[in-house]
Design a protein around this motif. Structure first.
Motif, mmCIF file in Angstrom:
data_model
loop_
_atom_site.group_PDB
_atom_site.id
_atom_site.type_symbol
_atom_site.label_atom_id
_atom_site.label_comp_id
_atom_site.label_asym_id
_atom_site.label_seq_id
_atom_site.Cartn_x
_atom_site.Cartn_y
_atom_site.Cartn_z
ATOM 1 N N LEU A 3 0.677 -3.243 -16.517
ATOM 2 C CA LEU A 3 -0.086 -4.074 -15.595
ATOM 3 C C LEU A 3 0.702 -4.241 -14.301
ATOM 4 O O LEU A 3 1.798 -4.808 -14.300
ATOM 5 C CB LEU A 3 -0.372 -5.458 -16.199
ATOM 6 N N TYR A 4 0.151 -3.717 -13.224
ATOM 7 C CA TYR A 4 0.732 -3.936 -11.908
ATOM 8 C C TYR A 4 0.178 -5.256 -11.401
ATOM 9 O O TYR A 4 -1.049 -5.408 -11.263
ATOM 10 C CB TYR A 4 0.360 -2.801 -10.950
ATOM 11 N N GLY A 5 1.064 -6.210 -11.153
ATOM 12 C CA GLY A 5 0.587 -7.534 -10.759
ATOM 13 C C GLY A 5 1.563 -8.253 -9.859
ATOM 14 O O GLY A 5 2.591 -7.699 -9.453
ATOM 15 N N PHE A 6 1.219 -9.471 -9.566
ATOM 16 C CA PHE A 6 2.078 -10.327 -8.756
ATOM 17 C C PHE A 6 1.950 -11.708 -9.382
ATOM 18 O O PHE A 6 0.851 -12.121 -9.745
ATOM 19 C CB PHE A 6 1.587 -10.321 -7.303
ATOM 20 N N PHE A 7 3.082 -12.382 -9.542
ATOM 21 C CA PHE A 7 3.044 -13.622 -10.324
ATOM 22 C C PHE A 7 1.979 -14.593 -9.839
ATOM 23 O O PHE A 7 1.292 -15.225 -10.611
ATOM 24 C CB PHE A 7 4.431 -14.274 -10.357
ATOM 25 N N ARG A 8 1.794 -14.682 -8.503
ATOM 26 C CA ARG A 8 0.932 -15.727 -7.961
ATOM 27 C C ARG A 8 -0.529 -15.286 -7.770
ATOM 28 O O ARG A 8 -1.384 -16.119 -7.512
ATOM 29 C CB ARG A 8 1.528 -16.196 -6.629
ATOM 30 N N SER A 9 -0.784 -13.997 -7.883
ATOM 31 C CA SER A 9 -2.163 -13.513 -7.719
ATOM 32 C C SER A 9 -3.027 -14.046 -8.848
ATOM 33 O O SER A 9 -2.719 -13.863 -10.024
ATOM 34 C CB SER A 9 -2.174 -11.981 -7.767
ATOM 35 N N SER A 10 -4.127 -14.705 -8.502
ATOM 36 C CA SER A 10 -4.915 -15.255 -9.591
ATOM 37 C C SER A 10 -5.746 -14.192 -10.281
ATOM 38 O O SER A 10 -6.140 -14.367 -11.431
ATOM 39 C CB SER A 10 -5.720 -16.481 -9.178
ATOM 40 N N PRO A 30 5.910 -5.725 -11.379
ATOM 41 C CA PRO A 30 5.631 -6.593 -10.225
ATOM 42 C C PRO A 30 5.398 -5.792 -8.934
ATOM 43 O O PRO A 30 6.090 -4.805 -8.672
ATOM 44 C CB PRO A 30 6.909 -7.434 -10.092
ATOM 45 N N VAL A 31 4.406 -6.206 -8.175
ATOM 46 C CA VAL A 31 4.105 -5.632 -6.858
ATOM 47 C C VAL A 31 4.215 -6.806 -5.887
ATOM 48 O O VAL A 31 3.407 -7.738 -5.939
ATOM 49 C CB VAL A 31 2.665 -5.056 -6.831
ATOM 50 N N ASP A 32 5.238 -6.787 -5.062
ATOM 51 C CA ASP A 32 5.531 -7.968 -4.254
ATOM 52 C C ASP A 32 4.581 -8.076 -3.051
ATOM 53 O O ASP A 32 4.738 -7.397 -2.045
ATOM 54 C CB ASP A 32 6.993 -7.915 -3.779
ATOM 55 N N LEU A 33 3.599 -8.950 -3.191
ATOM 56 C CA LEU A 33 2.608 -9.097 -2.116
ATOM 57 C C LEU A 33 3.231 -9.732 -0.875
ATOM 58 O O LEU A 33 2.778 -9.487 0.242
ATOM 59 C CB LEU A 33 1.417 -9.950 -2.566
ATOM 60 N N LEU A 34 4.276 -10.514 -1.077
ATOM 61 C CA LEU A 34 4.935 -11.150 0.079
ATOM 62 C C LEU A 34 5.626 -10.106 0.948
ATOM 63 O O LEU A 34 5.806 -10.283 2.139
ATOM 64 C CB LEU A 34 5.942 -12.219 -0.378
ATOM 65 N N LYS A 35 6.012 -8.999 0.320
ATOM 66 C CA LYS A 35 6.618 -7.891 1.078
ATOM 67 C C LYS A 35 5.591 -6.809 1.417
ATOM 68 O O LYS A 35 5.944 -5.713 1.856
ATOM 69 C CB LYS A 35 7.757 -7.267 0.258
ATOM 70 N N GLY A 36 4.326 -7.094 1.162
ATOM 71 C CA GLY A 36 3.256 -6.137 1.491
ATOM 72 C C GLY A 36 3.279 -4.870 0.645
ATOM 73 O O GLY A 36 2.763 -3.834 1.061
ATOM 74 N N GLU A 37 3.867 -4.947 -0.538
ATOM 75 C CA GLU A 37 4.004 -3.723 -1.353
ATOM 76 C C GLU A 37 2.670 -3.110 -1.796
ATOM 77 O O GLU A 37 2.593 -1.903 -2.009
ATOM 78 C CB GLU A 37 4.876 -3.993 -2.586
ATOM 79 N N ALA A 38 1.636 -3.967 -1.903
ATOM 80 C CA ALA A 38 0.345 -3.436 -2.348
ATOM 81 C C ALA A 38 -0.356 -2.630 -1.254
ATOM 82 O O ALA A 38 -1.259 -1.850 -1.526
ATOM 83 C CB ALA A 38 -0.569 -4.570 -2.820
ATOM 84 N N LEU A 47 -2.185 4.296 -6.915
ATOM 85 C CA LEU A 47 -2.619 3.384 -7.967
ATOM 86 C C LEU A 47 -3.916 2.636 -7.681
ATOM 87 O O LEU A 47 -4.752 2.469 -8.548
ATOM 88 C CB LEU A 47 -1.500 2.358 -8.237
ATOM 89 N N ASN A 48 -4.057 2.149 -6.452
ATOM 90 C CA ASN A 48 -5.186 1.269 -6.164
ATOM 91 C C ASN A 48 -5.551 1.372 -4.687
ATOM 92 O O ASN A 48 -4.896 0.768 -3.831
ATOM 93 C CB ASN A 48 -4.763 -0.167 -6.539
ATOM 94 N N PRO A 49 -6.607 2.162 -4.370
ATOM 95 C CA PRO A 49 -6.969 2.397 -2.971
ATOM 96 C C PRO A 49 -7.262 1.120 -2.189
ATOM 97 O O PRO A 49 -7.148 1.099 -0.967
ATOM 98 C CB PRO A 49 -8.241 3.250 -3.056
ATOM 99 N N GLN A 50 -7.644 0.053 -2.890
ATOM 100 C CA GLN A 50 -7.929 -1.201 -2.196
ATOM 101 C C GLN A 50 -6.664 -1.916 -1.741
ATOM 102 O O GLN A 50 -6.726 -2.825 -0.920
ATOM 103 C CB GLN A 50 -8.684 -2.156 -3.136
ATOM 104 N N GLY A 51 -5.528 -1.525 -2.333
ATOM 105 C CA GLY A 51 -4.298 -2.222 -1.985
ATOM 106 C C GLY A 51 -4.272 -3.646 -2.508
ATOM 107 O O GLY A 51 -3.728 -4.549 -1.891
ATOM 108 N N LEU A 52 -4.901 -3.829 -3.677
ATOM 109 C CA LEU A 52 -4.934 -5.164 -4.278
ATOM 110 C C LEU A 52 -4.334 -5.107 -5.686
ATOM 111 O O LEU A 52 -4.252 -4.043 -6.290
ATOM 112 C CB LEU A 52 -6.372 -5.682 -4.370
ATOM 113 N N VAL A 53 -3.911 -6.236 -6.181
ATOM 114 C CA VAL A 53 -3.523 -6.332 -7.593
ATOM 115 C C VAL A 53 -4.611 -7.134 -8.299
ATOM 116 O O VAL A 53 -5.318 -7.896 -7.641
ATOM 117 C CB VAL A 53 -2.150 -7.039 -7.771
ATOM 118 N N PRO A 54 -4.751 -6.960 -9.615
ATOM 119 C CA PRO A 54 -3.965 -6.123 -10.510
ATOM 120 C C PRO A 54 -4.528 -4.703 -10.618
ATOM 121 O O PRO A 54 -5.660 -4.438 -10.228
ATOM 122 C CB PRO A 54 -4.146 -6.833 -11.849
ATOM 123 N N THR A 55 -3.702 -3.814 -11.169
ATOM 124 C CA THR A 55 -4.149 -2.499 -11.627
ATOM 125 C C THR A 55 -3.646 -2.345 -13.058
ATOM 126 O O THR A 55 -2.473 -2.650 -13.327
ATOM 127 C CB THR A 55 -3.543 -1.364 -10.777
#
Lengths: 214, 214
Positions: A3-10, A30-38, A47-55
């Motif tokens: 699961l590609y995710g970010f702790f705070r992503s609901s 983990p995919v760090d959204l604060l660092k724009g990793e997605a 992994l995810n053309p939308q650039g969103l988590v989760p995948t």
């Protein structure tokens, strides 16, 4: 299963709850959204053309969108079910889940808040008012739906957790985080507490993830 | 079976497509969003606490949320199916549908545009830029997903319409209505045209509804 995710992503929080309810082991990446990793090409292209988590990655199959992940898990591991067995019950659960997933959560997503700040130039207060507005708008209706229906039990639908609870809990979590007054929503608070008493929900909480930042 | 809808609502448009694809007869009950009829107590209290369209009424059962309506119809009338028969295919279709339903459409909903204008005081140009931004943001990713996947056929998934097409067509309709440049999205345009050539999609178009306003 990864699961590609970010702790705070609901949305990622929902996927974690579903995986836990199903008792499935998974590797958390983990995919760090604060660092724009997605938004980086390696994530978007691979992994995810939308650039969103989760995948969710399962044997080479990549699944985007948390509710699609939940339905997939329910299909490959039917027990315990995330959906009721009758068509009317399914419709109710799906409707409650989509209520949160379509009409509350997307409006308060990070990328939307950033657009409001960076492109429209809203103030911090306006941004917070926006956040609260969409939660209240949704929660008033959700509280009414849940408190009036005889189908509501210990959980949103009956006495076992369903997809509706999987969506509700992360949204209530966000509301508390942004100090939304939850007094008018006793049914939402009660169901949220019932859910969080279960290890499947508790383990999925943002602060219990390896990438959590205090 | 009664569908409470509004000609221009793209969520109601989805429900109409699904009903038509299933070959189900229904009574169409217009709810005039321009007159705020969905927010009135008789609609909110009696039919849909969210104050949104569509609502499907079947033998006293009320179903809100267009995707919950589509899934319900698929359950009570399985032929022709809106979902593939394999778990991976279902996940892909659901993911594409939610992509539109969660991450594009809610951001450009009337109530959101009204909040931007009335509460934040954005200009007409800013409002239009907002509208275009979320469509392009979504369509770039959707075009990439669809054009690269061997699972894409005449329709979003294979050669028969699915829930993904049910969501795509109303979103493309909105894009044209707001004069979004569709040149970068040849796959979306092609699938949209293929869908609209079918009577089920054509009959569901906003301009073909009894409450249509030119």
């Amino acid at each position: 299963m990864k699961l590609y995710g970010f702790f705070r992503s609901s949305a990622a929080f929902r996927a974690r709850i579903a995986l836990n309810l199903k008792g499935l082991d998974y590797e958390y990446v983990p995919v760090d959204l604060l660092k724009g990793e997605a938004s980086k090409p390696e994530y978007r292209d691979g992994l995810n053309p939308q650039g969103l988590v989760p995948t969710l990655e399962v044997d080479g199959l990549l699944i985007a969108q948390s509710l699609a992940i939940c339905d997939y898990l329910d299909e490959i591991k039917p027990q315990p079910p995330l959906m009721p067995h009758d068509a009317a019950g399914c419709a109710r659960v799906r409707s409650l889940a989509l209520f949160v997933a379509c009409d509350i959560h997307p409006l308060n997503n990070v990328r939307v808040l950033e657009y409001l700040t960076n492109q429209i130039g809203v103030s911090k207060d306006q941004r917070l008012a926006w956040y609260h507005h969409w939660i209240h708008e949704g929660f008033v209706a959700l509280e009414k739906s849940l408190s009036r229906s005889p189908a509501t039990g210990k959980f949103c639908h009956g006495d076992t957790p369903t997809l509706a609870d999987v969506c509700l809990v992360p949204q209530v979590y966000n509301a508390y985080r942004y100090k939304v007054d939850m007094t008018p929503y006793p049914t939402l608070r009660r169901i949220n507490e019932t859910c969080l008493a279960l290890p499947a929900f508790d383990k999925a909480r943002p602060e219990n993830q390896p990438d959590a930042v205090p």
